[in-house]
Design a protein around this motif. Structure first.
Motif, mmCIF file in Angstrom:
data_model
loop_
_atom_site.group_PDB
_atom_site.id
_atom_site.type_symbol
_atom_site.label_atom_id
_atom_site.label_comp_id
_atom_site.label_asym_id
_atom_site.label_seq_id
_atom_site.Cartn_x
_atom_site.Cartn_y
_atom_site.Cartn_z
ATOM 1 N N LEU A 39 0.837 -1.202 0.000
ATOM 2 C CA LEU A 39 0.000 0.000 0.000
ATOM 3 C C LEU A 39 0.873 1.254 0.000
ATOM 4 O O LEU A 39 0.534 2.251 -0.643
ATOM 5 C CB LEU A 39 -0.930 -0.014 1.213
ATOM 6 N N THR A 40 1.992 1.204 0.712
ATOM 7 C CA THR A 40 2.904 2.353 0.741
ATOM 8 C C THR A 40 3.396 2.691 -0.657
ATOM 9 O O THR A 40 3.450 3.855 -1.063
ATOM 10 C CB THR A 40 4.096 2.054 1.663
ATOM 11 N N ARG A 41 3.772 1.662 -1.419
ATOM 12 C CA ARG A 41 4.206 1.890 -2.802
ATOM 13 C C ARG A 41 3.082 2.505 -3.621
ATOM 14 O O ARG A 41 3.312 3.448 -4.399
ATOM 15 C CB ARG A 41 4.648 0.568 -3.426
ATOM 16 N N SER A 42 1.873 1.988 -3.483
ATOM 17 C CA SER A 42 0.735 2.499 -4.257
ATOM 18 C C SER A 42 0.490 3.974 -3.971
ATOM 19 O O SER A 42 0.285 4.771 -4.893
ATOM 20 C CB SER A 42 -0.517 1.683 -3.936
ATOM 21 N N ILE A 43 0.544 4.343 -2.707
ATOM 22 C CA ILE A 43 0.313 5.742 -2.328
ATOM 23 C C ILE A 43 1.426 6.632 -2.872
ATOM 24 O O ILE A 43 1.180 7.737 -3.373
ATOM 25 C CB ILE A 43 0.214 5.871 -0.796
ATOM 26 N N ARG A 44 2.662 6.139 -2.808
ATOM 27 C CA ARG A 44 3.795 6.920 -3.311
ATOM 28 C C ARG A 44 3.658 7.181 -4.806
ATOM 29 O O ARG A 44 3.848 8.312 -5.274
ATOM 30 C CB ARG A 44 5.103 6.188 -3.008
ATOM 31 N N LEU A 45 3.323 6.152 -5.567
ATOM 32 C CA LEU A 45 3.176 6.322 -7.009
ATOM 33 C C LEU A 45 1.997 7.222 -7.354
ATOM 34 O O LEU A 45 2.085 8.064 -8.251
ATOM 35 C CB LEU A 45 3.004 4.957 -7.673
ATOM 36 N N LEU A 46 0.902 7.045 -6.647
ATOM 37 C CA LEU A 46 -0.276 7.883 -6.892
ATOM 38 C C LEU A 46 0.043 9.353 -6.649
ATOM 39 O O LEU A 46 -0.403 10.232 -7.403
ATOM 40 C CB LEU A 46 -1.428 7.433 -5.993
ATOM 41 N N SER A 47 0.845 9.632 -5.619
ATOM 42 C CA SER A 47 1.194 11.026 -5.324
ATOM 43 C C SER A 47 2.053 11.640 -6.424
ATOM 44 O O SER A 47 2.054 12.864 -6.614
ATOM 45 C CB SER A 47 1.918 11.108 -3.980
ATOM 46 N N GLU A 48 2.788 10.817 -7.175
ATOM 47 C CA GLU A 48 3.641 11.336 -8.238
ATOM 48 C C GLU A 48 2.851 11.673 -9.501
ATOM 49 O O GLU A 48 3.311 12.473 -10.324
ATOM 50 C CB GLU A 48 4.732 10.315 -8.584
ATOM 51 N N PHE A 49 1.674 11.097 -9.672
ATOM 52 C CA PHE A 49 0.907 11.313 -10.893
ATOM 53 C C PHE A 49 0.549 12.777 -11.114
ATOM 54 O O PHE A 49 0.422 13.223 -12.257
ATOM 55 C CB PHE A 49 -0.365 10.456 -10.885
ATOM 56 N N ARG A 50 0.407 13.523 -10.043
ATOM 57 C CA ARG A 50 0.011 14.922 -10.226
ATOM 58 C C ARG A 50 1.106 15.776 -10.864
ATOM 59 O O ARG A 50 0.874 16.916 -11.259
ATOM 60 C CB ARG A 50 -0.414 15.523 -8.881
ATOM 61 N N TYR A 51 2.316 15.216 -10.974
ATOM 62 C CA TYR A 51 3.431 15.957 -11.569
ATOM 63 C C TYR A 51 3.665 15.610 -13.034
ATOM 64 O O TYR A 51 4.623 16.103 -13.639
ATOM 65 C CB TYR A 51 4.713 15.677 -10.773
#
Length: 253
Positions: free
Chosen positions: A13-25
């Motif tokens: 889940l930590t990986r998923s949240i990290r990747l999702l947060s990068e999408f806005r860039y």
């Protein structure tokens, strides 16, 4: 060992949240977004290779179809893999580090007519490209053709009915692709980069799974950005079209 066993440990889940947060860039800081995506993709491919073959990825050749401006090259080099990028659009090839970073090699070519011999690479990867071509399974067939026996073809794409299916058009794609593109044009004064019907197409989870099964080479399918405990969504017809978001198909010749 199953092909996904090693990668499943990384799919938290930590990986998923990290990747999702990068999408806005993706639009405002592509180097940050694609750099993070490249690191994660190279780790995923290395895990899949080792899980499927039992061998180290060091020295293996990776053909990245639609590799764009070269953000993935350095990431694969860190895993000891020999990178070869393929990109048909010269604007994309010159939009990042490919022209200055001498890691890897680059070829201008179409993913649906790859200029490589049968069975010439260990791994053929396509990351988020299939939804941008009108004949995605022709792309998949070419990927399998150039992969050597025992090697892997890893095809990952954004599912149209998932929340990111509209790309920069956001959730308006649920109004219909053409309508979403027109709405985007009115709001921003220009057509979207990922323009429905020309550079963006509706690709489903169902069609991808059916094509992959028809090849007889499918060994794994899972949602790329989900934690391991949510991979079950791939098995549910209908639900998977919305829930999977991005599907990874792993095929072994």
């Amino acid at each position: 060992m199953a092909a996904t066993d090693l990668f499943a440990r990384r799919a938290t889940l930590t990986r998923s949240i990290r990747l999702l947060s990068e999408f806005r860039y993706e639009q405002s800081d592509p180097a940050r977004f694609y750099g993070a995506l490249a690191d994660d993709t190279a780790a995923m491919v290395a895990d899949l290779w080792q899980g499927a073959t039992g061998l180290s990825p060091n020295g293996r050749t990776v053909l990245d179809v639609g590799g764009g401006p070269g953000y993935f090259a350095a990431a694969f080099a860190r895993h000891g893999m020999d990178y070869l990028g393929v990109e048909p659009d010269p604007r994309e090839m010159h939009a990042g580090p490919a022209v200055t970073d001498h890691t890897g090699r680059y070829v201008r070519a179409s993913g649906t007519a790859l200029p490589f011999a049968d069975g010439s690479v260990d791994v053929c990867l396509s990351s988020n490209v299939a939804e941008h071509v009108p004949h995605p399974w022709r792309l998949g067939a070419e990927m399998l053709r150039v992969t050597r026996p025992g090697g892997l073809a890893v095809l990952s794409y954004t599912v149209w009915l998932g929340p990111f299916g509209g790309h920069e058009m956001g959730l308006t794609h649920y109004l219909g692709g053409a309508r979403a593109a027109e709405r985007y044009t009115r709001k921003h004064g220009h057509r979207p980069k990922n323009d429905y019907g020309s550079s963006l197409f509706a690709v489903s989870t169902h069609d991808g799974l059916e094509w992959a099964k028809s090849t007889g080479a499918l060994i794994a399918a899972f949602p790329r950005y989900h934690p391991r405990w949510a991979w079950w969504t791939t098995r549910l017809p209908g639900v998977r079209e919305v829930a999977v978001s991005n599907l990874v198909l792993v095929l072994q010749r």
